[in-house]
Motif scaffolding. Structure first.
Motif, PDB file in Angstrom:
ATOM      1  N   LEU A 139    -180.715 -19.112  65.848  1.00 48.08           N
ATOM      2  CA  LEU A 139    -181.210 -19.752  67.471  1.00 48.08           C
ATOM      3  C   LEU A 139    -182.497 -19.431  67.521  1.00 48.08           C
ATOM      4  O   LEU A 139    -183.276 -19.932  68.323  1.00 48.08           O
ATOM      5  N   ALA A 140    -182.612 -17.900  67.299  1.00 52.17           N
ATOM      6  CA  ALA A 140    -184.061 -17.389  67.832  1.00 52.17           C
ATOM      7  C   ALA A 140    -185.064 -18.069  67.144  1.00 52.17           C
ATOM      8  O   ALA A 140    -186.120 -18.123  67.870  1.00 52.17           O
ATOM      9  N   GLU A 141    -185.075 -18.692  65.838  1.00 53.20           N
ATOM     10  CA  GLU A 141    -185.998 -19.359  65.294  1.00 53.20           C
ATOM     11  C   GLU A 141    -186.042 -20.845  65.945  1.00 53.20           C
ATOM     12  O   GLU A 141    -186.997 -21.349  66.397  1.00 53.20           O
ATOM     13  N   ALA A 142    -184.981 -21.464  66.358  1.00 53.39           N
ATOM     14  CA  ALA A 142    -184.900 -22.975  66.981  1.00 53.39           C
ATOM     15  C   ALA A 142    -185.214 -22.706  68.164  1.00 53.39           C
ATOM     16  O   ALA A 142    -186.264 -23.669  68.600  1.00 53.39           O
ATOM     17  N   VAL A 143    -185.551 -21.714  69.117  1.00 57.63           N
ATOM     18  CA  VAL A 143    -186.013 -21.675  70.320  1.00 57.63           C
ATOM     19  C   VAL A 143    -187.491 -21.657  70.453  1.00 57.63           C
ATOM     20  O   VAL A 143    -188.061 -22.167  71.108  1.00 57.63           O
ATOM     21  N   THR A 144    -188.176 -21.238  69.358  1.00 55.65           N
ATOM     22  CA  THR A 144    -189.551 -21.169  69.396  1.00 55.65           C
ATOM     23  C   THR A 144    -189.858 -22.647  69.028  1.00 55.65           C
ATOM     24  O   THR A 144    -191.230 -22.963  69.394  1.00 55.65           O
ATOM     25  N   ARG A 145    -188.960 -23.276  68.451  1.00 55.57           N
ATOM     26  CA  ARG A 145    -189.365 -24.881  68.242  1.00 55.57           C
ATOM     27  C   ARG A 145    -189.008 -26.017  69.395  1.00 55.57           C
ATOM     28  O   ARG A 145    -189.889 -26.663  69.806  1.00 55.57           O
ATOM     29  N   TYR A 146    -187.871 -25.834  69.986  1.00 54.89           N
ATOM     30  CA  TYR A 146    -187.523 -26.497  71.022  1.00 54.89           C
ATOM     31  C   TYR A 146    -187.628 -25.865  72.498  1.00 54.89           C
ATOM     32  O   TYR A 146    -187.440 -26.620  73.374  1.00 54.89           O
ATOM     33  N   GLY A 147    -187.873 -24.671  72.904  1.00 51.40           N
ATOM     34  CA  GLY A 147    -187.844 -24.226  73.990  1.00 51.40           C
ATOM     35  C   GLY A 147    -186.562 -23.910  74.641  1.00 51.40           C
ATOM     36  O   GLY A 147    -186.585 -23.049  75.694  1.00 51.40           O
ATOM     37  N   ALA A 148    -185.635 -24.801  74.387  1.00 57.62           N
ATOM     38  CA  ALA A 148    -184.369 -24.319  74.990  1.00 57.62           C
ATOM     39  C   ALA A 148    -183.264 -24.892  74.038  1.00 57.62           C
ATOM     40  O   ALA A 148    -183.290 -26.001  73.614  1.00 57.62           O
ATOM     41  N   VAL A 149    -182.385 -23.736  73.587  1.00 55.27           N
ATOM     42  CA  VAL A 149    -181.244 -24.260  72.605  1.00 55.27           C
ATOM     43  C   VAL A 149    -180.127 -23.370  72.934  1.00 55.27           C
ATOM     44  O   VAL A 149    -180.013 -22.270  73.283  1.00 55.27           O
ATOM     45  N   VAL A 150    -178.751 -24.091  72.781  1.00 57.54           N
ATOM     46  CA  VAL A 150    -177.564 -23.406  73.306  1.00 57.54           C
ATOM     47  C   VAL A 150    -176.728 -23.544  71.913  1.00 57.54           C
ATOM     48  O   VAL A 150    -176.419 -24.415  71.405  1.00 57.54           O
ATOM     49  N   ALA A 151    -176.102 -22.577  71.680  1.00 57.53           N
ATOM     50  CA  ALA A 151    -174.988 -22.485  70.741  1.00 57.53           C
ATOM     51  C   ALA A 151    -173.971 -23.491  71.205  1.00 57.53           C
ATOM     52  O   ALA A 151    -173.290 -23.313  72.535  1.00 57.53           O
ATOM     53  N   ALA A 152    -173.364 -24.264  70.370  1.00 59.74           N
ATOM     54  CA  ALA A 152    -172.271 -25.215  70.802  1.00 59.74           C
ATOM     55  C   ALA A 152    -171.424 -25.607  69.437  1.00 59.74           C
ATOM     56  O   ALA A 152    -171.842 -25.332  68.396  1.00 59.74           O
ATOM     57  N   SER A 153    -170.399 -26.237  69.806  1.00 61.26           N
ATOM     58  CA  SER A 153    -169.658 -26.858  68.832  1.00 61.26           C
ATOM     59  C   SER A 153    -168.992 -28.264  69.155  1.00 61.26           C
ATOM     60  O   SER A 153    -168.724 -28.395  70.344  1.00 61.26           O
ATOM     61  N   PRO A 154    -169.237 -29.331  68.386  1.00 56.85           N
ATOM     62  CA  PRO A 154    -168.766 -30.635  68.715  1.00 56.85           C
ATOM     63  C   PRO A 154    -167.269 -30.592  69.141  1.00 56.85           C
ATOM     64  O   PRO A 154    -166.510 -29.582  68.464  1.00 56.85           O
ATOM     65  N   SER A 155    -166.913 -31.255  70.241  1.00 54.24           N
ATOM     66  CA  SER A 155    -165.509 -31.216  70.612  1.00 54.24           C
ATOM     67  C   SER A 155    -164.625 -31.651  69.817  1.00 54.24           C
ATOM     68  O   SER A 155    -164.722 -32.753  69.252  1.00 54.24           O
ATOM     69  N   LYS A 156    -163.336 -30.831  69.550  1.00 52.42           N
ATOM     70  CA  LYS A 156    -162.394 -31.403  68.582  1.00 52.42           C
ATOM     71  C   LYS A 156    -161.532 -32.476  69.346  1.00 52.42           C
ATOM     72  O   LYS A 156    -160.870 -33.364  68.761  1.00 52.42           O
ATOM     73  N   ASP A 157    -161.331 -32.240  70.815  1.00 54.55           N
ATOM     74  CA  ASP A 157    -160.523 -33.221  71.342  1.00 54.55           C
ATOM     75  C   ASP A 157    -161.378 -34.216  72.057  1.00 54.55           C
ATOM     76  O   ASP A 157    -162.500 -34.019  72.408  1.00 54.55           O
ATOM     77  N   THR A 158    -160.663 -35.354  72.470  1.00 58.76           N
ATOM     78  CA  THR A 158    -161.518 -36.426  73.524  1.00 58.76           C
ATOM     79  C   THR A 158    -161.471 -35.890  75.097  1.00 58.76           C
ATOM     80  O   THR A 158    -160.554 -35.328  75.377  1.00 58.76           O
ATOM     81  N   ILE A 159    -162.803 -35.683  75.550  1.00 56.61           N
ATOM     82  CA  ILE A 159    -162.946 -35.202  76.310  1.00 56.61           C
ATOM     83  C   ILE A 159    -162.801 -36.154  77.907  1.00 56.61           C
ATOM     84  O   ILE A 159    -163.347 -37.122  77.700  1.00 56.61           O
ATOM     85  N   LYS A 160    -161.796 -35.796  78.782  1.00 57.72           N
ATOM     86  CA  LYS A 160    -161.390 -36.793  79.918  1.00 57.72           C
ATOM     87  C   LYS A 160    -162.135 -36.160  81.101  1.00 57.72           C
ATOM     88  O   LYS A 160    -162.125 -35.077  81.344  1.00 57.72           O
ATOM     89  N   LEU A 161    -162.863 -37.150  81.938  1.00 51.62           N
ATOM     90  CA  LEU A 161    -163.233 -36.502  83.375  1.00 51.62           C
ATOM     91  C   LEU A 161    -162.120 -37.372  84.340  1.00 51.62           C
ATOM     92  O   LEU A 161    -161.745 -38.298  84.142  1.00 51.62           O
ATOM     93  N   THR A 162    -161.800 -36.323  85.141  1.00 53.47           N
ATOM     94  CA  THR A 162    -160.860 -36.624  86.272  1.00 53.47           C
ATOM     95  C   THR A 162    -161.396 -36.410  87.547  1.00 53.47           C
ATOM     96  O   THR A 162    -162.252 -35.752  87.763  1.00 53.47           O
ATOM     97  N   ASP A 163    -160.568 -36.784  88.404  1.00 54.94           N
ATOM     98  CA  ASP A 163    -160.683 -36.408  89.949  1.00 54.94           C
ATOM     99  C   ASP A 163    -160.050 -34.985  90.312  1.00 54.94           C
ATOM    100  O   ASP A 163    -159.710 -34.336  89.211  1.00 54.94           O
ATOM    101  N   ARG A 164    -160.135 -34.463  91.346  1.00 53.33           N
ATOM    102  CA  ARG A 164    -159.807 -33.091  91.767  1.00 53.33           C
ATOM    103  C   ARG A 164    -158.241 -33.070  91.151  1.00 53.33           C
ATOM    104  O   ARG A 164    -157.629 -31.981  91.193  1.00 53.33           O
ATOM    105  N   GLU A 165    -157.472 -34.252  91.806  1.00 54.06           N
ATOM    106  CA  GLU A 165    -155.872 -34.065  91.436  1.00 54.06           C
ATOM    107  C   GLU A 165    -155.766 -34.487  90.050  1.00 54.06           C
ATOM    108  O   GLU A 165    -154.383 -34.577  89.712  1.00 54.06           O
ATOM    109  N   GLY A 166    -156.589 -34.565  89.313  1.00 55.13           N
ATOM    110  CA  GLY A 166    -156.200 -34.467  87.694  1.00 55.13           C
ATOM    111  C   GLY A 166    -156.155 -36.118  87.188  1.00 55.13           C
ATOM    112  O   GLY A 166    -155.602 -36.083  86.060  1.00 55.13           O
ATOM    113  N   PHE A 167    -156.458 -37.155  87.765  1.00 60.83           N
ATOM    114  CA  PHE A 167    -156.414 -38.454  87.461  1.00 60.83           C
ATOM    115  C   PHE A 167    -157.596 -38.855  86.698  1.00 60.83           C
ATOM    116  O   PHE A 167    -158.842 -38.690  87.124  1.00 60.83           O
TER     117      PHE A 167
END
Ligand code: CTP
Ligand code: MG
Length: 237
Positions: free
Chosen positions: A121-149
């Motif tokens: 990560l320390a090496e990558a940030v010198t190249r990109y300026g902004a890098v974030v540790a992350a992992s591809p999501s295993k589940d399908t991500i749903k966007l809902t309203d505040r009531e969960g629909f």
């Protein structure tokens, strides 16, 4: 070139429901916080700044000494929300001469980060300026309203779970925090800043943030079940 790790340990661990904040709970005889501190100490990062609550400053200094974390340049106090703890740390580093060129902002409640991932990560940030540790999501991500629909279903091929370290060119993330987070400190309104990247994204809509896959095991300790798994994981090592 100077790269500083900011390790956050000023949270109360409300969801854990224990007397001792989760970052200080011991797993196999070692406090959760010390696992990531050891990885930073072993990495190429030269400086470590720890943020904690005012009552724990001396305790954390002792821990750092006990675990041989010699790169700690300071233990400072945080704020009432994570983003205010980060703001305090960035302002503290801005007073250094010379200040850091890059910062790696890390949750002290994430013990699984390795020194090799830190170096990547320390090496990558010198190249990109902004890098974030992350992992591809295993589940399908749903966007809902505040009531969960469900309102929308996202494409799993392009959804990720953001973790830490979140790494930035220092001057840029300081500017982003001063512009976006500092005005929130006074107001009584709800703070919805949950990671550093969103502050940077908001301040610099034209700049890009690169996600780096650090694996799904770089999870955060939030509940008792997470602690139990952590015990098991490090016993296998
Ligand atoms: N943190 C911090 N300052 C705060 C709040 C959180 O430095 N005011 C830190 C925590 O110590 C943790 C990281 O930010 O290392 C991620 O926060 P989170 O997992 O939410 O921890 P807590 O806020 O302690 O837990 P909870 O939300 O359950 O109270
Ligand atoms: Mg929290």
């Amino acid at each position: 070139m100077k790269t500083t790790a900011i390790v956050l340990a000023a949270g109360k661990g409300t969801r854990m429901g224990s007397d001792v904040p989760k970052q200080y709970m011991e797993v196999n005889g070692k406090p959760v916080l010390c696992y990531s501190l050891e990885s930073f100490q072993k990495s190429g990062v030269s400086d470590i700044l720890i943020v904690t609550d005012s009552a724990s400053v001396e305790f954390v200094k002792d821990l750092a000494q006990q675990y041989g974390i010699s790169r700690v340049i300071g233990v400072i106090t945080g704020g009432r929300e994570r983003c205010f703890s980060v703001l305090n740390a960035l302002r503290h580093l801005a007073q250094e001469d010379p200040g850091p060129d890059y910062v790696l902002i890390h949750d002290g409640a994430r013990p699984y980060i390795t020194s090799s991932a830190v170096d990547m990560l320390a090496e990558a940030v010198t190249r990109y300026g902004a890098v974030v540790a992350a992992s591809p999501s295993k589940d399908t991500i749903k966007l809902t309203d505040r009531e969960g629909f469900v309102e929308d279903t996202t494409d799993r091929a392009v959804t990720w779970c953001a973790q830490t370290p979140q790494c930035f060119e220092f001057a840029s993330i300081l500017e982003a925090y001063e512009r976006i987070v500092a005005p929130l400190e006074a107001g009584g309104s709800a703070v919805t800043v949950t990671d550093d990247s969103m502050v940077y994204e908001k301040a610099f809509p034209d700049k890009r943030v690169k996600l780096i896959d650090t694996g799904s095991e770089n999870g955060k300790i939030t509940t008792i079940a997470d602690l139990e798994y952590m015990k098991y994981f490090f016993r296998q090592q």
